[in-house]
Enzyme design. Structure first.
Site, mmCIF file in Angstrom:
data_model
loop_
_atom_site.group_PDB
_atom_site.id
_atom_site.type_symbol
_atom_site.label_atom_id
_atom_site.label_comp_id
_atom_site.label_asym_id
_atom_site.label_seq_id
_atom_site.Cartn_x
_atom_site.Cartn_y
_atom_site.Cartn_z
ATOM 1 N N GLN A 67 -32.029 78.830 -32.817
ATOM 2 C CA GLN A 67 -32.897 77.876 -33.503
ATOM 3 C C GLN A 67 -32.144 77.177 -34.631
ATOM 4 O OE1 GLN A 67 -36.215 79.758 -35.437
ATOM 5 N NE2 GLN A 67 -37.483 77.916 -35.415
ATOM 6 N N HIS A 99 -31.021 73.102 -34.254
ATOM 7 C CA HIS A 99 -31.814 72.155 -35.031
ATOM 8 C C HIS A 99 -30.962 71.175 -35.828
ATOM 9 C CE1 HIS A 99 -35.208 74.148 -33.519
ATOM 10 N NE2 HIS A 99 -36.063 73.805 -34.443
ATOM 11 N N LEU A 158 -35.065 71.407 -22.551
ATOM 12 C CA LEU A 158 -34.783 72.693 -21.897
ATOM 13 C C LEU A 158 -34.507 73.795 -22.909
ATOM 14 C CD1 LEU A 158 -31.600 73.791 -21.733
ATOM 15 C CD2 LEU A 158 -31.332 71.852 -20.218
ATOM 16 N N TYR A 159 -34.140 73.395 -24.155
ATOM 17 C CA TYR A 159 -33.804 74.381 -25.188
ATOM 18 C C TYR A 159 -35.032 74.914 -25.923
ATOM 19 C CZ TYR A 159 -29.358 76.221 -26.990
ATOM 20 O OH TYR A 159 -28.243 76.986 -27.232
ATOM 21 N N HIS A 202 -38.937 79.261 -26.753
ATOM 22 C CA HIS A 202 -39.892 80.037 -27.541
ATOM 23 C C HIS A 202 -40.281 81.385 -26.945
ATOM 24 C CE1 HIS A 202 -40.102 75.951 -29.247
ATOM 25 N NE2 HIS A 202 -40.158 76.626 -30.377
ATOM 26 N N GLY A 233 -28.037 73.698 -18.686
ATOM 27 C CA GLY A 233 -27.753 73.898 -20.102
ATOM 28 C C GLY A 233 -26.272 74.001 -20.409
ATOM 29 N N SER A 243 -24.081 71.973 -23.264
ATOM 30 C CA SER A 243 -23.608 72.802 -24.353
ATOM 31 C C SER A 243 -22.090 72.684 -24.527
ATOM 32 C CB SER A 243 -24.032 74.246 -24.069
ATOM 33 O OG SER A 243 -23.354 75.124 -24.898
HETATM 34 C C1 HEM Z 1 -41.090 81.683 -35.427
HETATM 35 C C2 HEM Z 1 -40.291 80.898 -34.814
HETATM 36 C C3 HEM Z 1 -40.552 79.498 -34.349
HETATM 37 C C4 HEM Z 1 -41.580 78.645 -34.630
HETATM 38 C C5 HEM Z 1 -42.782 78.907 -35.512
HETATM 39 C C6 HEM Z 1 -41.310 77.408 -33.929
HETATM 40 C C7 HEM Z 1 -42.108 76.296 -33.979
HETATM 41 C C8 HEM Z 1 -41.737 75.049 -33.529
HETATM 42 C C9 HEM Z 1 -42.472 73.838 -33.748
HETATM 43 C C10 HEM Z 1 -43.809 73.743 -34.480
HETATM 44 C C11 HEM Z 1 -41.785 72.819 -33.177
HETATM 45 C C12 HEM Z 1 -42.163 71.340 -33.149
HETATM 46 C C13 HEM Z 1 -42.865 71.035 -31.869
HETATM 47 C C14 HEM Z 1 -43.311 69.602 -31.703
HETATM 48 O O1 HEM Z 1 -43.668 68.939 -32.678
HETATM 49 O O2 HEM Z 1 -43.317 69.140 -30.565
HETATM 50 C C15 HEM Z 1 -40.593 73.400 -32.598
HETATM 51 C C16 HEM Z 1 -39.615 72.680 -31.953
HETATM 52 C C17 HEM Z 1 -38.497 73.248 -31.383
HETATM 53 N N1 HEM Z 1 -38.176 74.578 -31.306
HETATM 54 FE FE1 HEM Z 1 -39.190 76.065 -32.190
HETATM 55 N N2 HEM Z 1 -40.152 77.537 -33.225
HETATM 56 C C18 HEM Z 1 -39.658 78.793 -33.459
HETATM 57 C C19 HEM Z 1 -38.522 79.331 -32.918
HETATM 58 C C20 HEM Z 1 -37.648 78.683 -32.067
HETATM 59 C C21 HEM Z 1 -36.520 79.311 -31.435
HETATM 60 C C22 HEM Z 1 -36.098 80.771 -31.581
HETATM 61 C C23 HEM Z 1 -35.909 78.356 -30.700
HETATM 62 C C24 HEM Z 1 -34.698 78.631 -29.862
HETATM 63 C C25 HEM Z 1 -33.854 77.784 -29.414
HETATM 64 C C26 HEM Z 1 -36.654 77.108 -30.886
HETATM 65 C C27 HEM Z 1 -36.338 75.867 -30.343
HETATM 66 C C28 HEM Z 1 -36.997 74.701 -30.636
HETATM 67 C C29 HEM Z 1 -36.512 73.382 -30.250
HETATM 68 C C30 HEM Z 1 -35.236 73.052 -29.500
HETATM 69 C C31 HEM Z 1 -37.450 72.475 -30.734
HETATM 70 C C32 HEM Z 1 -37.380 70.940 -30.666
HETATM 71 C C33 HEM Z 1 -36.897 70.432 -32.003
HETATM 72 C C34 HEM Z 1 -36.931 68.943 -32.135
HETATM 73 O O3 HEM Z 1 -36.911 68.254 -31.124
HETATM 74 O O4 HEM Z 1 -36.945 68.439 -33.265
HETATM 75 N N3 HEM Z 1 -37.705 77.369 -31.711
HETATM 76 N N4 HEM Z 1 -40.613 74.757 -32.811
#
Ligand code: HEM
Ligand SMILES: *[C@@H]1O[C@H](CO)[C@@H](O)[C@H](O)[C@H]1NC(C)=O
Ligand SMILES: *[C@@H]1O[C@H](CO)[C@@H](O)[C@H](O)[C@H]1NC(C)=O
Ligand SMILES: *[C@@H]1O[C@H](CO)[C@@H](O)[C@H](O)[C@H]1NC(C)=O
Ligand SMILES: *[C@@H]1O[C@H](CO)[C@@H](O)[C@H](O)[C@H]1NC(C)=O
Length: 608
Positions: free
Chosen positions: A192, A196, A373-374, A377, A515, A519
């Site tokens: 994550q 990001h 694909l990344y 969750h 992926g 990557s």
């Molecule tokens: C407690 C942990 C986490 C929470 C609460 C969380 C929550 C979120 C939220 C709210 C979004 C925005 C979704 C949207 O607006 O469409 C997001 C995006 C994303 N999350 Fe998580 N996430 C968590 C952990 C992770 C983990 C471990 C990964 C592993 C790779 C991950 C990968 C992503 C990716 C790639 C995005 C898209 C980001 C972007 O396009 O800006 N997340 N997540």
């Protein structure tokens, strides 16, 4: 198809002229041939340099035919790389063989990525705007044309099943499924944190847009996107970043201290509002832990460079340290992170020189499909175990008190010991983030992603023949078939999450085969890997170059915590024990109350 399209339009709209569907809707061009319309109902496939010819680029040239006959399938290659440990131990110790195989891995994977980039969310044909406008993610496959009979082109039903229904039926976790590869939460938060920096969707503009103009490993999550934010985070002395000492250890400064924007809900006390490069890293203590580790590493490397170069000013120390940290990141990602994820017995190597005699473009553009694909969750657990405490999502999210109370060392050790969830195989997204999965589906539709099978073909895999072929079981397969109508209409994102995992693996075939190219291209396409950059002077001399070439996850952490070195690993220590313990304890946790954090997240999803 055309006649049917005609009739439908004639009947429903009463047009006097017969309009047929765009002939490229059926994706007639195979083997990466390019489809171009000619008039309303004709098309032409451009098969240039595909190795195929004919109307639909389906007839192989002789050399192509021989290659396809000799080429092992991805699953075979994966099997060989993940078995025969003794054999690989020998290969790993013969440098020229290890180098040869590593350079083959790098080139064979990265050749699947178009570089320079081609399409984007607004353009399904090549043009200067799509190439040059960095505010867009690029697209590996063009969007499905807007005038097609069905959302996936011609396959499937006229409308896709409700995204919420798909998420709840096939993606929502019923009971925590631990990852059989033994992935730890330390890995999940690294994933994550690391991704990001380049997955920064600009939801104000729409899901096709990004705020990450560096399109790769630029460490904007540490230094901020843009100079204004960077200057606010910098101490402007000795190259260092601003920091705050708490309990004798270094932490990020607060929002109040540095006046940069961060996303925190109002109830968070000022002294816990840490400010770092990425605005959203206050979301999870796991992110703030990594942000703190990298902050300490930056300032540690500055001290080393000052010793080496007392003659350098703040700016040169800062800039050189940033390049060293970029190098360290890429080294850790290849040799610890990808190594763990791959499950390979072959020992991966970060060595830019392996590509110096290959055709390779030192540039990268993040693609929308890679971001989608990344969304791993399913890695997330039901609750977070830190030392002898257990945190619900409600208690864990936006709570930097967790970081200060436990300290970096204890956090690292606890996250290294807790197992993450399996990503493929379906039904493993925790309720707290189900909203995110639902949105991924909706955004994919808005962006007109092609089908899962279209992507399988694009990345040299055979398309799935049926839903059972995809999931490897019957129950979900039957329900999916009912909802989607045809396997060629199966969407990519839910497809990746319900795909049958490879034996004892975290992912199915498609996640890895798609992926890995993105990557590796993103890592090796970094300018520091190019011949003119990859030399000691770029990194402040031998000492700096040595830091890059000897770093590991373990060293990164241990050089930046006080006291004894904690357990640091992307793999949980005693898998069998941890696994059964997790299954046991987690069964009782999937309660209704876990759904509460969804409410917290609802209003702020666009901020990430
Ligand atoms: C407690 C942990 C986490 C929470 C609460 C969380 C929550 C979120 C939220 C709210 C979004 C925005 C979704 C949207 O607006 O469409 C997001 C995006 C994303 N999350 Fe998580 N996430 C968590 C952990 C992770 C983990 C471990 C990964 C592993 C790779 C991950 C990968 C992503 C990716 C790639 C995005 C898209 C980001 C972007 O396009 O800006 N997340 N997540
Ligand atoms: C090319 O594809 C079209 C549409 O899928 C099909 O009708 C046609 O028969 C194909 N042509 C050849 C030579 O295979
Ligand atoms: C990129 O495209 C978007 C959408 O058309 C537009 O708003 C933006 O100004 C463009 N950016 C640049 C730098 O031209
Ligand atoms: C945040 O974590 C601390 C432990 O450091 C805990 O005492 C507190 O209850 C948590 N805050 C919330 C809002 O749950
Ligand atoms: C659950 O815990 C019990 C004892 O507490 C143990 O005997 C059993 O093996 C565990 N179950 C699983 C599935 O690991």
């Amino acid at each position: 198809m055309n006649t049917i399209g005609c009739l439908v339009i004639l009947v429903s709209l009463g047009f006097s002229i017969c309009q047929s569907a765009n002939p490229c809707c059926s994706q007639p061009c195979q083997n990466r041939g390019v489809c171009m319309t000619r008039g309303a109902d004709q098309y032409e496939c451009d098969c240039t340099r595909t190795g195929y010819y004919g109307q639909n680029c389906t007839t192989p040239e002789l050399l192509t035919w021989i290659k396809t006959k000799l080429k092992p399938t991805p699953n075979t290659v994966h099997y060989i790389l993940t078995h025969f440990k003794g054999f690989w131990n020998i290969i790993n110790n013969i440098p020229f063989l290890r180098n040869y195989i590593m350079s083959y891995v790098l080139t064979s994977r990265s050749h699947l990525i178009d570089s320079p980039p081609t399409y984007n969310g607004a353009y399904g044909y090549k043009n200067w705007e799509a190439y040059s406008n960095l505010s867009y993610y690029t697209r590996t496959l063009p969007p499905v044309p807007v005038d097609c009979p069905t959302p996936m082109g011609v396959a499937g039903k006229k409308t896709l099943p409700d995204a919420k229904l798909i998420a709840e039926k096939f993606l929502l976790r019923k009971r925590f499924i631990p990852d059989p590869q033994g992935t730890s939460l330390m890995f999940a938060f690294f994933a994550q944190h690391f991704t990001h920096q380049f997955f920064k969707t600009d939801m104000k503009k729409g899901p096709s847009f990004t705020r990450g103009l560096g399109h790769g490993v630029d460490l904007s999550h540490i230094y901020g996107e843009g100079l204004e934010r960077q200057y606010k985070l910098r101490l402007l002395k000795d190259g260092k970043l601003k920091y705050k000492m708490i309990n004798g250890e270094m932490y990020p400064p607060t929002v109040q201290d540095v006046q940069v924007e961060m996303h925190y809900p109002p109830h968070v006390p000022e002294e816990h509002k840490f400010a770092v490069g990425h605005e959203a890293f206050g979301l999870v203590p796991g992110l703030m832990m990594y942000a703190t580790i990298w902050l300490r590493e930056h300032n540690r490397v500055c001290d080393i460079l000052i010793q080496e170069h007392p003659e350098w000013d703040d700016e040169q120390i800062f800039q050189t340290t940033r390049l060293i940290l970029i190098g360290e990141t890429i080294k850790i990602v290849i040799e610890d992170y990808v190594q763990h994820l791959s499950g390979y017995h072959f020992k991966l190597k970060f060595d830019p020189e392996l590509l110096f005699n290959q055709r390779f473009q030192y540039q990268n553009r993040i693609s929308s499909e890679f971001n989608t694909l990344y969304h791993w969750h399913p890695l997330l657990p039901d609750t977070f175990h830190i030392q002898d405490q257990e945190y619900s999502y409600q208690q864990f999210l936006f709570n930097n008190s967790v970081v200060i109370e436990h300290g970096i060392s204890n956090l690292v050790e606890s996250f290294s010991k807790q197992i993450a969830g399996r990503v493929a195989g379906g039904r493993n997204v925790p309720p707290a983030v189900l909203m995110v999965a639902k949105k991924s589906i909706e955004h994919s539709r808005e962006m007109k992603f092609q089908s899962m099978n279209a992507y399988r073909k694009r990345f040299s895999m055979k398309p799935y023949m049926s839903f059972e072929d995809l999931t490897g079981e019957k129950e979900m397969a039957a329900e999916l078939e009912e909802l989607y109508g045809h396997i060629d209409a199966m969407e990519m994102y839910p497809g990746l999450l319900v795909e049958k995992p490879r034996p004892n693996a975290i992912f199915g075939e498609t996640m890895v085969e798609m992926g890995a190219p993105y990557s590796l291209k993103g890592l090796m396409g970094n300018p520091i890997c190019s011949p003119e950059y990859w030399k000691p002077s770029t990194f402040g001399g031998k000492v700096g170059f040595e830091i890059v070439n000897t770093v590991s996850l373990q060293r990164l952490v241990c050089q930046n915590v006080k006291g004894p070195c904690p357990v640091v690993s992307f793999h949980v220590p005693d898998m069998k024990h941890t696994e059964s313990a997790t299954i046991n304890s987690s069964t009782s946790h999937s309660r209704q109350s876990d759904l509460n954090p969804t409410v917290i997240l609802k209003g702020r999803t666009s901020e990430l």
